[in-house]
Design an enzyme around this catalytic site. Structure first.
Site: not given
Ligand code: NAD
Length: 442
Positions: A172-173, A318, A99, A194, A228
């Site tokens: 990430g999530s 979310e 994002n 995060e 996020c």
């Molecule tokens: P995601 O968790 O789907 O992916 C994040 C990363 O993890 C990517 O590089 C992806 O390749 C990897 N990944 C995905 N599935 C995986 C798995 N099963 N096993 C291992 N690695 C895996 O998140 P996203 O869709 O890229 O981002 C959105 C989420 O991130 C939202 O929930 C948002 O709130 C959160 N986010 C948090 C912050 C923060 O600073 N706290 C900032 C940005 C986004």
């Protein structure tokens, strides 16, 4: 050069990075646009200039942050001088989301390098243009044994997680955060997670409604709601709702025009999967503004939704898109019942002129961070820790705290030899009463 011990070298390589990021800034902005039509203005304020500022701050302060910190010694160890040494963890894995694909990959990378670590970065596969330019710049700047970018999706990420690391920094999530935590636990690897959450935004009867609407519309619809820390849902005092909704409609139109699909200032949903996930949340009879969607370009209009049912799909998790549910409350007990239904959020916002209500609210609930009378801007102060609590994350970073995040804090006592008090040594006979008195006195 040894990046682990040579601070001068770390500064030099970060200066080279600054130079390369500056040279490629327009390519980065273009890549962000190509990935999901991120407007150039948003790309500059939330990604490129943010990274440059973090990098400049790091270069300026690296010697200060890296220097062993002298602390007051314990009288028990007299005579000694005591220090905290900042030691690099070693091999760091950084996994980034899509994002804010540039900023959320580069900022932790900068701090990990500043702290003397070796880094592997796995950017998001959902923003291929931005990830490719990141890989190009990193390759141009660092030796591959120092910092490497590995491109790939879930499988690549899982392969990396199956290896042993000295630190993992994941953004990430929540669901993937749990996978990362499990993988890290195998080797007792420390982590920063995060993550995200359902961020409440309270608007009370004393709030400056027009200004609140303006600041909420900005914070919610920047990056098309894919932030996020965006307000996830509004909790507005019941009697204020209609007036407040009118202001929200007015502000959306002022920002994005009558047809936001043609606005150059409104981004797109990252992909069809997320588009479909969001579209399912829109119940036509609850839409009070917006609601238009177009799958061919992953467009979802800024949308206001009148919501009263906490069991509806939109209130389950979310949202992470340009849909804003508006709920009403009559008493503080109503607010409490709603916020307490969810896991601890990453952010909370409260709009009010009532200082004691604001103070009470920020002290009552557990959340990562937030603002009184604004949205998102707590992110921009490097002096504030940024991170979640509970399900919204573990650990925090930004500014000098980022340097500390990637450093093991080693406590060192430098003991002098000119005096050696005999009290602690065996045989202990006859010493117990004296030591008890001494310890009480201390
Ligand atoms: P995601 O968790 O789907 O992916 C994040 C990363 O993890 C990517 O590089 C992806 O390749 C990897 N990944 C995905 N599935 C995986 C798995 N099963 N096993 C291992 N690695 C895996 O998140 P996203 O869709 O890229 O981002 C959105 C989420 O991130 C939202 O929930 C948002 O709130 C959160 N986010 C948090 C912050 C923060 O600073 N706290 C900032 C940005 C986004």
């Amino acid at each position: 050069m040894n990046y682990k011990t040579d601070i001068g070298y770390r500064k030099e390589i970060l200066t080279k990075l600054l130079n390369n990021l500056t040279i490629h800034e327009s390519e980065i902005i273009q890549a962000l646009y190509d990935d999901f039509k991120k407007p150039a203005f948003e790309a500059v304020i939330t990604e490129t200039s943010y990274v440059i500022s973090e990098l400049k701050d790091t270069i300026k302060n690296i010697h200060k942050w890296a220097k062993p910190k002298k602390v007051f010694p314990s009288i028990l160890n007299f005579p000694s001088k005591d220090y905290i040494y900042k030691d690099p963890y070693g091999k760091v894995l950084i996994i980034a989301p899509w994002n804010y694909p540039y900023q959320l990959a580069l900022c932790p990378l900068i701090s990990a390098v500043a702290a003397g670590n070796q880094v592997v970065l796995k950017p998001s596969e959902l923003t291929p243009n931005t990830s490719a330019i990141i890989a190009k710049i990193i390759e141009k700047t660092f030796h591959i044994n120092h910092v490497e970018v590995i491109l790939g999706g879930v499988e690549t990420s899982q392969k990396l997680l199956s290896q042993r690391w000295d630190y993992i920094f994941f953004t990430g999530s929540v669901a993937v955060g749990k996978i990362v935590a499990k993988a890290a636990a195998e080797n007792l690897t420390p982590v920063t997670l995060e993550l995200g959450g359902k961020n409440p935004c309270i608007v009370d009867e004393t709030a400056n409604l027009k200004l609140a609407a303006k600041r909420i519309v900005w914070g919610k619809f920047i990056n098309a709601g894919q932030t996020c820390i965006a307000p996830d849902y509004i909790l507005v005092q019941k009697d204020m709702k209609n007036k407040f909704v009118d202001y929200l409609k007015e502000e959306i139109t002022l920002a994005y025009g009558t047809n936001p699909e043609v606005s150059p200032d409104f981004a797109r949903i990252i992909n069809e999967k997320n588009f479909s996930r969001l579209v399912k949340m829109i119940e036509a009879d609850k839409v009070i503004f917006g609601g238009q969607t177009e799958i061919t370009n992953c467009y979802i209009a800024p949308t206001l939704i009148e919501e009263s049912n906490l069991d509806s799909l939109i209130m389950e998790d979310e949202i992470f898109g340009p849909l804003l549910p508006i709920l009403t409350y009559q008493s503080e007990a109503d607010i409490n019942a709603i916020i307490s239904k969810y896991e601890k959020p990453l952010s909370l916002y409260v709009f009010t002129e009532n200082k004691s209500f604001a103070e009470k609210t920020i002290q009552t609930y557990s959340f990562g961070g937030g603002c009184i009378n604004d949205t998102l801007i707590h992110f921009s102060n490097k002096k504030l820790p940024f991170g979640g609590v509970g399900h919204s994350g573990i650990g925090a970073y930004h500014g000098s705290l980022s340097f500390d995040t990637f450093s093991h804090k080693k406590g060192i006592v430098k003991k002098a030899n000119w005096l050696d008090l005999p009290m602690r040594y065996a045989p202990y006979k006859g010493k117990l009463n004296t030591i008890k008195k001494l310890l009480k006195w201390l």
